[in-house]
Every structure is written in structure tokens, then in C-alpha cells.
Design a protein around this motif. Structure first.
Motif, PDB file in Angstrom:
ATOM      1  N   MET A  50       0.675  -1.205  -0.063  1.00 53.38           N
ATOM      2  CA  MET A  50      -0.199  -0.108  -0.174  1.00 53.38           C
ATOM      3  C   MET A  50       0.947   1.274   0.132  1.00 53.38           C
ATOM      4  O   MET A  50       1.928   1.188   0.767  1.00 53.38           O
ATOM      5  CB  MET A  50      -0.754   0.136   1.215  1.00 53.38           C
ATOM      6  N   ALA A  51       0.312   2.125  -0.870  1.00 50.51           N
ATOM      7  CA  ALA A  51       1.014   3.479  -0.763  1.00 50.51           C
ATOM      8  C   ALA A  51       0.275   4.570  -1.048  1.00 50.51           C
ATOM      9  O   ALA A  51      -0.429   4.806  -2.153  1.00 50.51           O
ATOM     10  CB  ALA A  51       2.334   3.581  -1.982  1.00 50.51           C
ATOM     11  N   LEU A  94       0.227  -4.449  -6.515  1.00 49.88           N
ATOM     12  CA  LEU A  94       0.175  -6.022  -6.670  1.00 49.88           C
ATOM     13  C   LEU A  94       1.606  -6.551  -7.521  1.00 49.88           C
ATOM     14  O   LEU A  94       1.796  -6.116  -8.562  1.00 49.88           O
ATOM     15  CB  LEU A  94      -1.245  -6.730  -7.207  1.00 49.88           C
ATOM     16  N   SER A  95       2.309  -7.295  -6.635  1.00 48.55           N
ATOM     17  CA  SER A  95       3.262  -8.012  -7.446  1.00 48.55           C
ATOM     18  C   SER A  95       2.902  -8.723  -8.614  1.00 48.55           C
ATOM     19  O   SER A  95       1.875  -9.479  -8.486  1.00 48.55           O
ATOM     20  CB  SER A  95       4.066  -8.734  -6.349  1.00 48.55           C
ATOM     21  N   ALA A 146      -6.683 -10.300   0.080  1.00 52.57           N
ATOM     22  CA  ALA A 146      -5.944 -10.590   1.244  1.00 52.57           C
ATOM     23  C   ALA A 146      -5.479  -9.347   1.714  1.00 52.57           C
ATOM     24  O   ALA A 146      -5.309  -9.299   3.158  1.00 52.57           O
ATOM     25  CB  ALA A 146      -4.734 -11.446   0.833  1.00 52.57           C
ATOM     26  N   ALA A 147      -5.185  -8.200   0.943  1.00 45.11           N
ATOM     27  CA  ALA A 147      -4.611  -7.024   1.269  1.00 45.11           C
ATOM     28  C   ALA A 147      -5.732  -6.126   1.856  1.00 45.11           C
ATOM     29  O   ALA A 147      -5.564  -5.494   3.039  1.00 45.11           O
ATOM     30  CB  ALA A 147      -4.096  -6.335   0.117  1.00 45.11           C
ATOM     31  N   LEU A 148      -7.079  -6.293   1.267  1.00 45.66           N
ATOM     32  CA  LEU A 148      -8.002  -5.308   1.598  1.00 45.66           C
ATOM     33  C   LEU A 148      -9.150  -5.866   2.264  1.00 45.66           C
ATOM     34  O   LEU A 148     -10.153  -5.188   2.894  1.00 45.66           O
ATOM     35  CB  LEU A 148      -8.740  -4.596   0.280  1.00 45.66           C
ATOM     36  N   ILE A 194      -1.999  -1.996 -10.535  1.00 48.26           N
ATOM     37  CA  ILE A 194      -2.017  -1.067  -9.558  1.00 48.26           C
ATOM     38  C   ILE A 194      -3.416  -0.630  -9.375  1.00 48.26           C
ATOM     39  O   ILE A 194      -4.231  -0.386 -10.422  1.00 48.26           O
ATOM     40  CB  ILE A 194      -1.331   0.462 -10.156  1.00 48.26           C
ATOM     41  N   LEU A 195      -3.952  -0.637  -8.175  1.00 47.22           N
ATOM     42  CA  LEU A 195      -5.311  -0.307  -7.883  1.00 47.22           C
ATOM     43  C   LEU A 195      -5.531   0.740  -7.001  1.00 47.22           C
ATOM     44  O   LEU A 195      -4.689   1.176  -6.182  1.00 47.22           O
ATOM     45  CB  LEU A 195      -5.922  -1.642  -6.903  1.00 47.22           C
TER      46      LEU A 195
END
Length: 153
Positions: free
Chosen positions: A29-30, A36-37, A79-81, A148-149
Motif C-alpha cells: 500500500m502507498a 500488486l506484485s 488478502a490485502a483489503l 495498480i489499484l
């Protein structure tokens, strides 16, 4: 309808988020952006279909590989969100296609991922994109895609 409900309606199940095999993280996250890799079309048994476009794999087969890669990307995003409805927009995809030098249909391959993202996320799934050819990819897989989201807070 939530993206998770759309996936269920489509009969699709998100795979388990793959663990990195080197010194990197699957996402970062930035600010409001989730990076996402690169992901590939990993099968449930952990294998990849190997081959190159223009030699071993047809465009139609590789389209399905890119679609499977889209599920991997959604798995990492979830998984991230916690929930896919936090995705405000898919900003950019970079699709890399393992192809022979004279292969020219890279966009048709990466459409597999692009189409899936729009089917699952609706308008939020529409994105800018690059589709490029590579001389090789890890595990000799046919396609690798990163994203990129833009994320809702």
C-alpha cells in the motif's frame, strides 16, 4: 452485488494467495494505491503450464492463462483489503507474455485478465494497460501480470 458475489455467481473461487518465492512482498500500500506484485497462472497443485506463445500455446489457451492470473491478482487484493468492494478502480495492468519474437497478439492474451476484472468489478475493473512480449518468464509460464489499484478508505 459485491465482487465476491459475482465470483460465486460465475462459479469461480479465489485461490489461496501465493507466498513469495524471493525477497519481495505480494502487495504494498502507498497512500490510496495498492500495488500488486506480478502473478502468474498458478494451478491449485502449484504448477504452471509451460510454454511460449507462437510456439507451444495458442492465443485462446493463453487467454485462459491470463484469466487464471486475474484470479490470482484478485486473491492478493482480497488478502490485502479484506473485501474486493474496497477497490475503487483498477488503475493499470502490466501484462507480460512469454512469446516468440514474431508473435504479435499480446493484447489478445492479456484480454483474459482484463475481461475477468471487468466481469467481477464492473466499471471499477476498467483500466489502462500495457501488454508486452518477453523472451522468458519465471517457471516458463505463458503470462505474468501486475496491477495498480486505487483503494477506497
Amino acid at each position: 452485488m459485491t465482487p465476491e458475489q459475482r465470483l460465486e455467481q460465475m462459479g469461480l473461487v479465489l485461490p489461496v494467495m501465493p507466498k513469495p518465492v524471493a525477497n519481495y512482498v505480494p502487495f504494498r500500500m502507498a497512500g490510496p494505491f495498492l500495488y500488486l506484485s506480478g502473478q502468474g497462472p498458478k494451478r491449485p497443485d502449484g504448477t504452471y503450464r509451460q510454454g511460449r506463445l507462437g510456439r507451444d500455446i495458442s492465443v485462446e489457451e493463453a487467454y485462459q492463462e491470463a484469466r487464471l492470473t486475474g484470479l490470482q491478482l484478485l486473491s492478493v487484493a482480497k488478502a490485502a483489503l479484506g473485501e474486493l468492494s474496497r477497490i475503487e478502480a483498477v488503475v493499470k495492468l502490466l501484462g507480460m507474455v512469454n512469446a516468440e519474437p514474431d508473435f504479435a497478439d499480446h493484447p489478445k492474451v492479456v484480454n483474459g485478465c482484463s475481461d475477468l476484472l471487468v466481469e467481477v468489478l464492473g466499471e471499477a475493473g476498467r483500466h489502462a494497460r500495457s501488454a508486452i512480449g518477453m523472451g522468458s518468464l519465471p517457471n516458463r509460464m505463458a503470462v505474468e501480470i501486475e496491477a495498480i489499484l486505487l483503494v477506497r478508505s
